[in-house]
Design a protein around this motif. Structure first.
Motif, short mmCIF file in Angstrom:
data_model
loop_
_atom_site.label_atom_id
_atom_site.label_comp_id
_atom_site.label_asym_id
_atom_site.label_seq_id
_atom_site.Cartn_x
_atom_site.Cartn_y
_atom_site.Cartn_z
N ALA A 148 38.39 47.50 42.49
CA ALA A 148 39.68 46.99 42.00
C ALA A 148 39.46 45.99 40.87
N SER A 149 38.42 45.18 40.97
CA SER A 149 38.15 44.21 39.89
C SER A 149 37.72 44.92 38.61
N GLN A 150 37.03 46.05 38.73
CA GLN A 150 36.66 46.83 37.55
C GLN A 150 37.90 47.43 36.88
N GLU B 252 40.91 46.18 37.08
CA GLU B 252 41.62 45.04 36.51
C GLU B 252 41.04 44.69 35.13
N LYS B 253 39.73 44.69 35.05
CA LYS B 253 39.05 44.36 33.79
C LYS B 253 39.40 45.36 32.69
N VAL B 254 39.35 46.65 33.00
CA VAL B 254 39.65 47.69 32.01
C VAL B 254 41.12 47.66 31.61
N LEU B 255 42.01 47.54 32.59
CA LEU B 255 43.45 47.59 32.31
C LEU B 255 43.97 46.35 31.60
N ASP C 245 39.98 51.49 27.19
CA ASP C 245 39.06 52.58 26.89
C ASP C 245 39.34 53.71 27.88
N GLN C 246 39.93 54.79 27.39
CA GLN C 246 40.31 55.89 28.28
C GLN C 246 39.11 56.55 28.95
N LYS D 55 36.41 57.55 33.98
CA LYS D 55 35.21 57.48 34.84
C LYS D 55 35.49 56.67 36.10
N LEU D 56 36.15 55.53 35.94
CA LEU D 56 36.49 54.69 37.10
C LEU D 56 37.40 55.44 38.07
#
Length: 95
Positions: A33-35, A37-40, A46-47, A52-53
């Protein structure tokens, strides 16, 4: 022989289920979930990273926003909130 009493020490965040087996406390936010959060939260999502996530599942709290970005409904740049507001208004006007 005399049997020793059995003591169970509980941490303040531990829980005990119906069968009195110890379960681990839930972390406030999982690593996955933290990953997300970081991407969003980044200015430009980065699509490829988001795809991948998402491959092994999307946490509930990020599912709706993730799918909207992956499907192209929301842009990948930081203007997402304004775009979403505009698209909702356009939809309301279709009625």
């Amino acid at each position: 022989g005399q049997s020793k009493p059995k003591y169970i020490f509980l941490s303040p965040t531990a829980t005990v289920n119906k069968n009195t087996k110890m379960t681990r406390p839930e972390p406030s936010q999982s690593y996955k979930a933290s990953q997300f959060e970081k991407v969003l939260k980044s200015n430009i999502v980065d699509q490829i990273d988001l795809r991948k996530l998402s491959w092994n599942g999307i946490p509930d709290e990020h599912r709706a926003r993730t799918w909207k970005i992956l499907l192209g409904y929301l842009p990948t740049n930081s203007s997402r909130s304004g775009i979403l507001r505009r698209k909702r208004e356009e939809y309301r006007q279709l009625e």
